[in-house]
Design an enzyme around this catalytic site. Sequence first.
Site, PDB file in Angstrom:
ATOM      1  N   GLU A   1       0.852  -1.179   0.000  1.00  0.00           N
ATOM      2  CA  GLU A   1       0.000   0.000   0.000  1.00  0.00           C
ATOM      3  C   GLU A   1       0.892   1.235   0.000  1.00  0.00           C
ATOM      4  O   GLU A   1       1.945   1.243   0.632  1.00  0.00           O
ATOM      5  CB  GLU A   1      -0.913   0.014   1.240  1.00  0.00           C
TER       6      GLU A   1
ATOM      7  N   HIS B   1      -4.283   7.066  -0.030  1.00  0.00           N
ATOM      8  CA  HIS B   1      -3.587   5.781   0.035  1.00  0.00           C
ATOM      9  C   HIS B   1      -4.196   4.820  -0.964  1.00  0.00           C
ATOM     10  O   HIS B   1      -5.280   5.058  -1.484  1.00  0.00           O
ATOM     11  CB  HIS B   1      -3.553   5.222   1.456  1.00  0.00           C
TER      12      HIS B   1
ATOM     13  N   HIS C   1      -5.413   0.961  -2.410  1.00  0.00           N
ATOM     14  CA  HIS C   1      -5.982  -0.341  -2.013  1.00  0.00           C
ATOM     15  C   HIS C   1      -5.775  -1.331  -3.152  1.00  0.00           C
ATOM     16  O   HIS C   1      -5.931  -0.952  -4.320  1.00  0.00           O
ATOM     17  CB  HIS C   1      -7.487  -0.215  -1.765  1.00  0.00           C
TER      18      HIS C   1
ATOM     19  N   ASP D   1      -9.491   2.972   8.213  1.00  0.00           N
ATOM     20  CA  ASP D   1      -9.363   4.175   7.377  1.00  0.00           C
ATOM     21  C   ASP D   1     -10.259   5.301   7.905  1.00  0.00           C
ATOM     22  O   ASP D   1      -9.809   6.414   8.145  1.00  0.00           O
ATOM     23  CB  ASP D   1      -9.780   3.874   5.919  1.00  0.00           C
TER      24      ASP D   1
END
Lengths: 344, 165
Positions: free
Chosen positions: B34, B98, B100, B111
């Site tokens: 990630e 970020h 996924h 999150d």
Amino acid sequence: MSLQSQFMKFNETISLSWQDEKIKSIREKNDSILDDIKAKFKEEGYPVIDSFKQGSYITNTTIEPLEKEYDIDVGIVIDYEKAPENPIDTKKKLRDVLLARNFKEPKIKKPCVTAQYFKAGEKSFHLDYPIYKKDQFNTYYLAVGKEHSSSDDRKWEESDPKGLIEWLNDNDYFSSNEAYQQYKRLIRYMKRWRDYCITGTERKKIYSIGLAIMIKESFAMSISNDGDINDVTALLNTVKNIKNRYFTCVDYINNKYDVKVNLPVKPYRDVFDKHGSTVGTLFYNKFDKLLSNIDAVNKEDSLIKKCELLKKNCFGDDFPVPDKENNDTKTFKEAGYISSPQGA
Amino acid sequence: MSANNSTAPPISVLVYGSVIDKFNIYKQDYKQNESCGILIGTHSIDESKITITFATEPDCNDKRSRFSFKIKSNKHNKILQNRFSKSGNREVYLGTWHTHPEDHPNPSKCDTDDWLKQYSINRNLFESMLFVIVGIKTNKWFLVNDNGIFILDSNLIYHEKEERV
């Protein structure tokens, strides 16, 4: 809002792509003329084996023309073995096709066949068709010469049109994609600067390809380690480099300059050949003026005034001037706290 | 807490092309870890528009695995402070991004908890914050304000056009 964001807006306003809806009718006409050329050349015994767009559409540096005349530059390729010995034969046949389509005065020029399209209520455009023959080693030879050129002046000249496109589009030459994009933006800015600041017949001598080659070879990236992009600084330093690199003073009393910019691929000839000192002096003085105009912009504190100067002295009405000083974005006491963000 | 179903506030988001380019570099279409970073940009005075001018990239001091991340490097803050002062106190911390490893990403509880935490620490400064999850095929945008978390309609996300290679 920053000066850079104004440059980005300007870039977007002047950019024109081949897929643009605005030039759809031109694209369609181009396709249909190409069909006629193919039919004619087949009839003559040298069928078209390839055609490709040259020029700024393929390097993504086309800009919206100020006088609304669009340029199209399409290379026509025939087989080496089937090509007639006299290159002018092919050029005459191509001119016949354009005549049959009611173009007024299509002309055979030294490197290509060219025609102008005007029709009331329609977009006008300018067509350039260079003709090449290609051999089994993928070497291209350009049909060079005018209609009544002597046998010495007409020839199939080795040339590398695709190599030139690759050279201009070579992303790996630049340290990052951002740098590459900045280089392409500078080409668009400089073309608009030329169209706005240089007029009439003088403007026509400042070839786009010459500008593009000089900008790539002299490119001074301005992107900080943090990724801050600064086009005005890149432009200033690139033009300074260009001024130092391509000009030779040939007459110190009258301040005359010669300019020489060689093609980076075959036939490596000087792009401004035969115009050397007229174009050189014109160019040199215009670059000087551009540099002093950018200096004046950098000395100015107000964003509005900076933009007004760029609009008036360098780029014309498409350069956006904000209504208010940076007033539409908030200022803050602090930048905010990044508190170990995490996630899954 | 899951995303709020009521209508998101009418905020449009302008994203610089260079930011989108970074997302594309890090998207997890192969077996990458990630990736994460912070979003930096400006708020319009009437709070109708947020402009994302910059996204920081993962640093070797950040903690990253295939399914989680934690931003620990101080490089993100250095860049933020630098841009803040250079922009005349206009470019600020907007939120985080970020990746996924899924085509169309959905936030985990971890999150959303973190987003609420980021917002609660900064709510004296900002009226809202932005968070994006970069999926393999699509990105999903969220806005956090005093009323909770909202999914942003992708029609309200504008990309500044830049030439693609």
